[in-house]
Design an enzyme around this catalytic site. Structure first.
Site, short mmCIF file in Angstrom:
data_model
loop_
_atom_site.label_atom_id
_atom_site.label_comp_id
_atom_site.label_asym_id
_atom_site.label_seq_id
_atom_site.Cartn_x
_atom_site.Cartn_y
_atom_site.Cartn_z
N GLU A 9 34.30 17.87 7.57
CA GLU A 9 35.24 17.30 6.63
C GLU A 9 36.64 17.88 6.87
O GLU A 9 36.77 19.04 7.24
CB GLU A 9 34.80 17.61 5.19
CG GLU A 9 33.36 17.19 4.93
CD GLU A 9 32.78 17.78 3.65
OE1 GLU A 9 33.56 18.16 2.74
OE2 GLU A 9 31.54 17.86 3.54
N GLU A 61 38.03 12.79 -3.94
CA GLU A 61 36.95 13.41 -4.70
C GLU A 61 37.55 14.35 -5.73
O GLU A 61 38.54 15.04 -5.44
CB GLU A 61 36.02 14.20 -3.76
CG GLU A 61 34.93 14.97 -4.46
CD GLU A 61 34.11 15.84 -3.50
OE1 GLU A 61 33.42 16.74 -3.98
OE2 GLU A 61 34.19 15.62 -2.28
#
Length: 410
Positions: A214, A325
């Site tokens: 990520e 997120e």
């Protein structure tokens, strides 16, 4: 008798001293010192950033990656063998090596200096960083937070769950991904919450075998001690259980670039109806060595995750995700007001809502391609939403984000 008693007393004294030494070694201050020593490597040079960070310029061979037993005798790969944007240009490794080049200021610490060649910039871990963590052992790690577009778990929404607004592709073998990400400084309601915008390279299932790489930007008061927007990376090979970490807070990622510090503040950031700023991130698998490389912007190849760190990603990824997120810890029993992206919904559009543009995947021939069959996903569209599109200037893109708690988001 006196001699025996003396020997006994001496043994008791030695045992007591040993016990005291063992207790001291287990004491919180001693443990804190050991952890700080493990995180912070000897620096060739240290630079104080305007935001209070200390950036240590550490010799490349002394970086945290080499704490890993598999990397003890590892020869650093100074450049990938293949690059998905055409022939690899050696100047990409570190564009600033040309002393006459105008070096762009992309991180706040650049205002006060740069690291010399042959070193890597590492954000120094401070005592307060460790004390903010839920435990010293868990510092730099996160819980399972990857968006699963195939499943929404209602209990996670009501028990401090993570919420997402993403675009994704699946159903093929993927060897990397790219995106240009609009950079903002979202407001965070609680220190234990965060807001991020990133891309995910995923392999395996969403069970305990998940592999993930990520990268993107995040605001995380718990991790960094402030509300600055920072470049970050993360990796795990077992669904965030025992492997992986943020940035280079554990062995794993091998950095080769002296210009960009993982976890350092990005400068400048976008403003509502004002100037807009983007970062570009490319992650791809070198088909020869099998390592996963990361490039920041057009000019900085930062380093790589060695292929042996992973099981599924040792071959390829099975899903790519892009998007935002947040942590919703349900403060006072209501939805958090922590913002995602700019804190505004997608329909507000350019300079108001946050976006990803020119999103691409790397295919089996090591070429960048527009994603096919792009899907979108959000757990609560009245809190955070996503809308995708396509045009000639931006390629495949999407707007995403939202304010969190509102009259429609309880």
């Amino acid at each position: 008798m006196d001699t025996a008693r003396g020997v006994t007393c001496l043994l008791v004294a030695v045992i007591c001293l040993s016990c005291a030494a063992a207790a001291a070694a287990r004491s919180p201050p001693a443990r804190l010192h050991r952890h700080l020593k493990r995180f912070n490597k000897p620096a060739v040079k240290s630079i104080e950033s305007p935001d209070g960070d200390i950036i240590d310029c550490v010799h490349m061979s002394h970086q945290p990656a080499f704490d890993h037993p598999y990397l003890k005798n590892h020869t650093i790969q100074m450049r990938p063998n293949y690059h998905p944007e055409g022939l690899y240009d050696e100047s990409k490794t570190n564009v600033a090596s040309s002393s006459n080049a105008e070096r762009p200021m992309v991180q706040l610490w650049h205002q006060n200096g740069r690291c010399p060649e042959g070193t890597v910039p590492i954000r120094r871990t401070k005592k307060d960083d460790l004390l903010r963590a839920s435990s010293m052992r868990r510092y730099g790690r996160k819980r399972h937070t990857t968006a699963n577009p195939m499943s929404v778990n209602p209990t996670m929404l009501n028990e401090g769950g993570h919420q997402h607004a993403i675009a994704y592709v699946q159903g093929d073998k993927y060897y990397g991904a790219k995106a240009t990400i609009n950079v903002w400084e979202p407001k965070i309601e609680q220190p234990n919450e965060f807001s991020l915008s990133q891309l995910w390279i995923l392999g395996g299932s969403f069970g305990e075998d998940l592999n993930s790489i990520e990268a993107g930007w995040q605001v995380s008061p718990d991790l960094y001690g402030d509300n600055n927007t920072r470049l970050f990376t993360y990796w795990t090979s077992d669904a965030y259980q025992a492997t992986g970490c943020y940035n280079i807070l554990c062995s794993g990622f091998v950095q080769i670039n002296s210009e960009i510090a993982m976890g350092a503040s990005i400068f400048p950031t976008s403003s509502y109806s004002g100037s807009q700023y983007d970062i570009s991130i490319l992650i791809w698998k070198d088909p020869k060595e099998g390592n996963w490389w990361m490039q920041f912007g057009k000019d900085y190849v930062l380093g790589y995750w060695p292929s042996f760190l992973f099981s599924y990603l040792a071959d390829s990824a099975s899903m790519i995700e892009w998007g935002g997120e947040v942590v919703n810890s349900q403060p006072d029993g209501v939805h958090t007001s922590t913002q995602m992206g700019s804190g505004h919904f997608p329909e507000e559009g350019f300079s108001k809502a946050s976006y990803f543009k020119n999103i691409q995947v790397v295919d089996s021939t090591n070429n960048l391609k527009a994603p096919k069959g792009l899907g979108t996903f959000t757990e609560q569209s009245n809190c955070y939403d996503v809308q995708n599109g396509n045009n000639g200037d931006w390629g495949t893109y999407f707007y995403y984000g939202g304010p969190g708690r509102s009259s429609n988001c309880q």
